[in-house]
Design an enzyme around this catalytic site. Structure first.
Site: not given
Lengths: 158, 826
Positions: A88, A107
Site C-alpha cells: 500500500h 493503515h
C-alpha cells in the site's frame, strides 16, 4: 484486540525507523551469488539454514538487495517468503506467528502468509510480493520475486 | 507457483501528458494524477515525470506506482500508450494515499489484454438469438420508433427508467443532467427509479425535511471533533481515506494543535473518542481501538432494527441530564415538545429493546454531549449510512439521529456535523418532470410494478436491477419472462426494417405482456441478456466528468483516454436518443412534440455541463445550487484536485471559492429557518420480514467489502479482488457454523420465501450467533434474491439490511475455497 493495540505501539516505533529499516538492515547471511539465467537477472542468494527456519518459524533476510527487507516463514510444512514492505504505502509489515499473517501498522492492511501473501483486508492494490525460494544442501536460496516491491519501478535496481 | 514478469513497470518520461483524475469509486473522491505516454518510450529511473529517483529505494508513504496503477491502452487512432494513475500528494482529501479501489483505477481501463476487454464497444440490437453489434444510428432509430409509439399511444409514463443519479464513474453532473433532461423534459415520464432502489426518492428525506442537508460538514472538521458518532457504517472499508487520513489522525491525537487554533479560547482539546452503532464487529471498530485505545472506543452492539430506540434513549438521557444545547434549541429549533412526547424512553426499557446496557447508553450520551473539562460543549460529528438508511424504516431511522444532532447542536459548529457518510459520490442536477412527481408517500415502486407487468419500455441505465433491488429473484425472473415475449416477436420479423420491427416490438409489449428493455452500461451483465437494445457508455478517464464528494467538493476529472469502440458519455447517449425522437416527430410534421426534444445539440460533455450544472440546471434541482452557474470547466481545472466545496461563494483572482461547512449561521432549510425535531416511534418489524423470521432460522443482514465496488463491474475483472472474492462471502459465527457442520470455504445456500442464493462460508466472530452477514452487490451471488418486497411506506426506501433465511450446506468448490483467505478481517 490486544494484538491490534500492541501494533499501535509498534506503529510509532515502525514509522520512526522507516528509512533506517529500509537501508540499514544488514544481510543476515553471506550471499552465495550465482547467475540464474531463468529469472530475468535475479541472482541466487543463500538466506540461511533450512533447519534453522524450521525450528525458529521465521527468518529475516534481504533480497534482491540490501534495501529490500524480507521474511521467510515456515507454514503448513513449507517455506514461504515475502517482501516486508507493504504494497500500500511501504510501511514495514509485521508477522504474527499465531495467525500466520502480516499486518501493516500504518493503515492496517493484512496479508495471508499461507496463501501467497493475499490481502486479507486493507488498502493495498496488490498482494505482498512473494520471494521465490528453494532448498539446496540444507540451505534456503532465494532466486526470484513474484510481484513489484514497494518503492521501486523495477525489483532489480539498475 | 508460476513466475510472471511483474517485477518492472515503465515510468512516464518528462513531458508526458498529465491530467487530474478524481477517483471514480467511493464518496470520499480522492485526487489522483494520470500520466500518458506513447508505448515504447519511458522515463529513466532517475529522470521521469514523477520527479522521483527510482535508482534508490523509496521511503514509506512516498510516491510509487503499484502494478495496478499502470496499464497500456489503445486510443481510437490505433496508437498505443502507457497510462499511470497514482494518488495525488497535494490533494487535501487523500494527501497521496490510495484505497484498494482507487489505487486500481489504471487497471480498470479498457485494455485488449486484460479482463476489461469485454467492455461494450458498439450499440447492439437483438436478432437471431442474441445481441448483434450495429451502428448508433440503427440502434437509436429503432429505440426512438418504439418509444414514439408508446409516448403517442399510451403516454410517457409507460416508459420506465432506472438510472444512476450520482457522481463518480457511471455518473457525474453531465450525465445526470443528460439523462434527466431526456426522461423528464423530453419524454416526460414519471416512472422513474434510482440505480440502487425501486423508486425515485431520496435516501435522506427526513433530514432534509428537518432543515438539514445531509452533507453539511468537511473532512477537515472531522479532524477537529471531540467525538465521532458512527451509526450503521464501516468507514475503514467503505470511506477508507476519510477514516485513514482524517479520523485516524484525530483518534491518535495528531490534530490537537489544529484544535487549539480552531476552538474557543481555553477550550479543552484532546484526541477524539469514537462511538459505533453496529450489530457486527467491523474492521473500523478494531482499527479504531488500535488507534485510540480501547478506553476511547465504544461499540454499541445493538439488536438489528432497534436504532430508533437507541437514538431516543440518547435523546432522553441527554435531556434528563440537562446536557442539551439549551440556547440553540430555544432559538434555532422547533417541535421539541411534540417530539419529546413520543421519543422519551427510560434507559431500562431502551436497554431491553436494543440489547445495549444502560451504562453504555449513558457513556455514549456523555461522550456526545456532556460538557468538557473547560465547560465547553463537546464537538460531536455524527455520521450514518446504509445500516440505517436501508434499515427497518428509513424515515424514522434518519430522523431519530438528526434529533440527537440538533438537541446537542452537532451541526454548523467547528468539528461538528450530522451527515450521511455516503456510498458513491454525488452529482445531481436534473429538471423537474412537468407534471411533478408524487409526494414521497405516494411514489410508485417501479420495480414492483415492472415485475407485475406494468410499463411497455424499461431503461436500465448504468445500474444493475438484478443485483440492487427488492425481491431480486422475482424481479429478474419477471424481466426475463417479459423480455422473452419481445425477443420472440423480433425473431418472427427476420430482415424487417426498423419501422416494421418497432411495430412488432410495440405490439408484443402492448398486447402480449412484453417489456422493451434498453440496457446502457459499460460492461455486459446478466441484465444485458434480457436487453433488446444495448448502448455502450464511457466512464471516468474516458470523458471529462464533474462530481461532488462527501464534503461537497466538486472537481473536474479529466479525460485522458478514448472510450472503447464507439462508446459515448451517457449525456451524449441521451442526446442521441432525444435527437432521434425529434427527427421522427419533425418528419411527421408534429412540431409541438418535436419541440419537447430540442436542446440536445451537445457536441461534448462540456456542453451538457454548461447547459445543466452551470446553466439552466442551477435554477432547478441541483447540488450545485444557484451559484453553480459560476462554475466552468476552465475554472474547475484551475482549482485542480482540490476543487471547490459547494455552494460556490465567488470567483476570486480566477479561483472558485466555496464553503467549508454549512449552517454556520444557524439558518436551516425549513420555512421558519429553524431545525425541526421529529417524533420517532420505534418502528415494528415489517410484516414481510416478520413472516420470514417465523419460518427461517437466521437473521440476515448485508453490507460491503472494501475491495468490491457497487455491482462488482470493474472489481470482478481485477486480479486481486476477483481472486479474493470469487463469490459473495457469508459471515457466520463459529457457534452456528459448528452446529450446521459448516467450515470456512464451504458453499452454502441461503433461502427463504423470496428466493435463494449460493455463497461462501466465512466463519468469524464478526457476527453474533443467529445473525448472518452477506456481502452485497455480487451479480453471481446476489444478496437481493432473499430481500423482501418491504419498503418504508413513507419514503419507499427498502429494508435491504434485514431479512431472514434458512442456511444449508451444499458442498465445496475447491477452486473457490482454495483461492480465498478465510482469516479474520477484524
Amino acid at each position: 484486540m490486544n494484538n491490534k493495540q500492541s501494533s499501535r505501539r509498534g506503529f510509532l516505533k515502525a514509522t520512526a525507523g522507516i528509512t533506517a529499516a529500509a537501508v540499514a538492515v544488514p544481510s543476515l547471511f553471506a550471499s552465495q551469488n550465482s547467475k540464474n539465467e531463468n529469472f530475468y537477472g535475479y541472482e541466487d542468494k543463500t538466506i540461511g539454514s533450512f533447519l534453522k527456519l524450521k525450528s525458529a518459524g521465521e527468518m529475516d533476510f534481504n533480497y534482491p538487495d540490501a534495501d529490500s527487507p524480507c521474511k521467510a516463514v515456515w507454514v503448513n510444512g513449507e517455506i514461504k517468503a515475502y517482501s516486508l514492505l507493504c504494497t500500500h504505502k511501504g510501511c514495514p509489515i509485521m508477522y504474527s506467528a499465531s495467525s500466520k499473517s502480516f499486518r501493516c501498522p500504518c493503515h492496517f492492511s493484512e496479508f495471508d502468509a499461507e496463501l501467497n501473501g493475499q490481502m486479507i483486508i486493507g488498502q493495498a492494490t496488490e498482494n505482498i510480493p512473494e520471494i521465490l525460494v528453494k532448498v539446496k544442501d540444507g540451505n534456503i536460496i532465494a532466486y526470484g520475486v513474484n510481484g513489484l516491491i514497494y518503492g521501486r519501478e523495477s525489483n532489480i535496481k539498475g | 507457483m508460476g513466475f510472471s514478469i511483474n517485477d518492472k513497470r515503465p515510468l512516464p518520461p518528462v513531458g508526458a501528458t498529465k491530467k487530474n483524475i478524481t477517483c471514480e469509486f467511493c464518496i470520499v473522491g480522492c485526487g489522483y494524477t494520470a500520466y500518458k505516454w506513447p508505448k515504447g518510450t519511458s522515463g529513466s529511473n532517475k529522470t521521469n515525470a514523477l520527479g522521483v529517483d527510482f535508482s534508490k529505494q523509496q521511503p514509506a508513504l512516498g510516491v510509487w506506482a503499484s502494478e495496478q496503477m499502470v496499464n497500456s491502452v489503445t486510443d481510437r487512432d490505433g496508437k498505443e500508450y502507457n497510462i499511470m494513475v497514482i494518488p495525488d500528494q497535494d490533494c487535501v482529501v487523500n494527501r497521496g494515499q490510495n484505497s484498494a479501489r482507487g489505487g486500481a483505477m489504471a487497471a480498470t481501463l479498457y485494455s485488449k489484454s486484460t479482463f476489461t476487454r469485454d467492455r461494450l464497444k458498439d450499440s447492439q440490437v437483438f436478432g437471431g438469438n442474441n445481441l448483434n453489434r450495429t451502428t448508433w444510428r440503427d440502434a437509436t432509430d429503432l429505440t426512438a420508433r418504439v418509444l414514439k409509439k408508446i409516448i403517442d399511444n399510451d403516454g410517457p409514463d409507460q416508459v420506465a427508467f432506472k438510472a444512476f443519479d450520482h457522481g463518480g464513474g457511471g455518473g457525474g453532473f453531465e450525465n445526470t443532467w443528460g439523462t434527466g433532461k431526456l426522461f423528464f423534459t423530453a419524454i416526460q415520464t414519471r416512472s422513474a427509479a434510482i440505480h440502487n432502489r425501486p423508486a425515485y426518492n431520496s435516501e435522506v428525506h427526513a433530514t432534509r425535511e428537518m432543515g438539514i442537508g445531509e452533507l453539511n460538514t468537511s473532512y477537515y472538521d472531522t479532524e477537529l471533533s471531540d467525538t465521532l458518532f458512527v451509526i450503521g457504517a464501516n468507514p475503514y472499508e467503505t470511506q477508507s481515506n476519510l477514516f485513514i487520513m482524517h479520523w485516524a489522525q484525530n483518534l491518535q491525537g495528531a490534530t490537537i494543535e489544529a484544535k487549539k487554533k480552531e476552538f474557543d479560547k481555553g477550550e479543552t482539546a484532546d484526541a477524539a473518542k469514537i462511538i459505533f452503532v453496529d450489530p457486527r464487529i467491523t474492521a473500523s471498530i478494531t482499527n479504531s481501538i488500535a488507534l485510540a485505545g480501547e478506553e476511547n472506543v465504544l461499540h454499541l452492539r445493538i439488536k438489528p432494527g432497534t436504532d430508533v430506540t437507541l437514538m431516543n434513549a440518547l435523546f432522553s438521557y441527554i435531556h434528563e441530564q440537562g446536557w442539551e444545547a439549551k440556547d440553540f434549541v430555544k432559538k434555532h429549533t422547533q417541535g421539541f415538545t411534540k417530539a419529546a412526547n413520543t421519543n422519551i424512553i427510560s434507559l431500562n426499557e431502551a436497554s431491553k429493546v436494543t440489547g445495549v446496557s444502560a451504562d453504555d447508553i449513558k457513556k455514549a450520551a456523555a461522550w456526545i454531549s456532556k460538557p468538557k473539562k473547560s465547560g465547553h460543549r463537546p464537538r460531536t460529528a455524527i455520521f450514518y449510512e446504509k445500516g440505517v438508511i436501508w434499515g427497518i424504516k428509513n424515515y424514522e431511522n434518519i430522523a431519530s439521529i438528526v434529533n440527537v444532532a440538533i438537541l446537542t447542536q452537532s451541526v454548523g459548529r467547528v468539528g461538528t456535523g450530522v451527515c450521511r457518510l455516503g456510498g458513491h459520490q454525488e452529482g445531481y442536477v436534473r429538471p423537474p418532470t412537468p407534471k411533478g412527481m408524487p409526494d414521497r408517500e405516494n411514489l410508485v415502486v417501479i420495480d414492483a410494478e415492472a415485475a407485475e407487468g406494468n410499463y411497455l419500455a424499461f431503461f436500465a441505465w448504468g445500474c444493475n436491477p438484478f443485483v440492487d433491488s427488492i425481491m431480486g429473484e422475482r424481479l429478474s425472473g419477471a424481466f426475463k419472462r417479459r423480455s422473452e415475449i419481445v425477443k420472440k416477436a423480433m425473431s418472427r420479423n427476420i430482415g424487417a426494417d426498423n419501422e416494421t420491427m418497432a411495430d412488432a416490438i410495440y405490439r408484443a409489449c402492448k398486447y402480449d405482456g412484453g417489456l422493451f428493455f434498453i440496457d446502457i452500461d459499460i460492461y455486459p451483465t446478466f441484465k444485458t441478456e434480457v436487453a433488446h437494445v444495448s448502448f455502450p457508455a464511457a466512464t471516468t478517464m474516458e470523458m471529462n466528468l464533474t462530481s461532488m464528494n462527501g464534503e461537497r467538493r466538486v472537481r473536474l476529472s479529466e479525460k485522458i483516454v478514448d472510450a472503447p469502440g464507439a462508446a459515448k458519455p451517457d449525456c451524449l447517449i441521451a442526446a442521441t436518443i432525444a435527437n432521434a425522437l425529434k427527427f421522427l416527430y419533425e418528419k411527421e410534421g408534429n412540431s409541438k412534440m418535436a419541440k419537447r426534444f430540442e436542446g440536445f445539440d451537445w457536441k461534448t460533455e462540456e456542453d451538457a455541463f454548461n447547459d445543466g450544472f452551470a446553466g439552466q440546471g442551477a435554477k432547478m434541482d441541483s447540488q450545485g445550487g444557484p451559484t453553480g452557474a459560476l462554475a466552468s470547466y476552465d475554472l474547475l481545472r484551475e482549482n485542480g484536485n482540490n476543487g471547490v466545496q459547494n455552494p460556490i461563494v465567488k470567483v476570486s483572482n480566477g479561483k472558485l471559492v466555496g464553503t467549508r461547512r454549512l449552517y454556520t449561521d444557524n439558518k436551516f432549510g425549513t420555512k421558519s429557518g429553524k431545525a425541526m425535531f421529529k417524533p420517532t416511534a420505534q418502528p415494528p418489524m415489517p410484516r414481510q420480514v416478520a413472516n420470514q423470521m417465523k419460518k427461517h432460522e437466521f437473521w440476515v443482514t448485508s453490507g460491503r467489502l472494501n475491495e468490491v465496488w457497487q455491482s462488482n463491474y470493474h472489481t470482478s475483472r481485477l486480479p486481486m479482488p476477483s481472486t479474493r472474492w470469487p463469490l459473495a462471502p457469508i459471515q457466520i459465527n463459529p457457534k452456528d457454523a459448528k452446529e450446521k457442520g459448516i467450515q470456512s470455504g464451504d458453499l452454502v445456500m441461503l433461502y427463504n420465501d423470496y428466493g435463494s442464493v449460493r455463497v461462501v462460508a466465512y466463519v468469524t466472530d464478526s457476527t453474533r450467533s443467529g445473525e448472518l452477514f452477506i456481502a452485497f452487490g455480487f451479480p453471481n451471488s446476489p444478496a437481493s434474491n432473499i430481500v423482501t418486497d418491504f419498503v418504508d411506506p413513507d419514503t419507499k426506501i427498502p429494508f435491504y439490511k434485514g431479512t431472514a433465511a434458512s442456511m444449508r450446506k451444499i458442498g465445496r468448490i475447491e477452486d473457490v475455497a482454495n483461492s480465498m483467505s478465510f482469516k479474520s478481517r477484524i
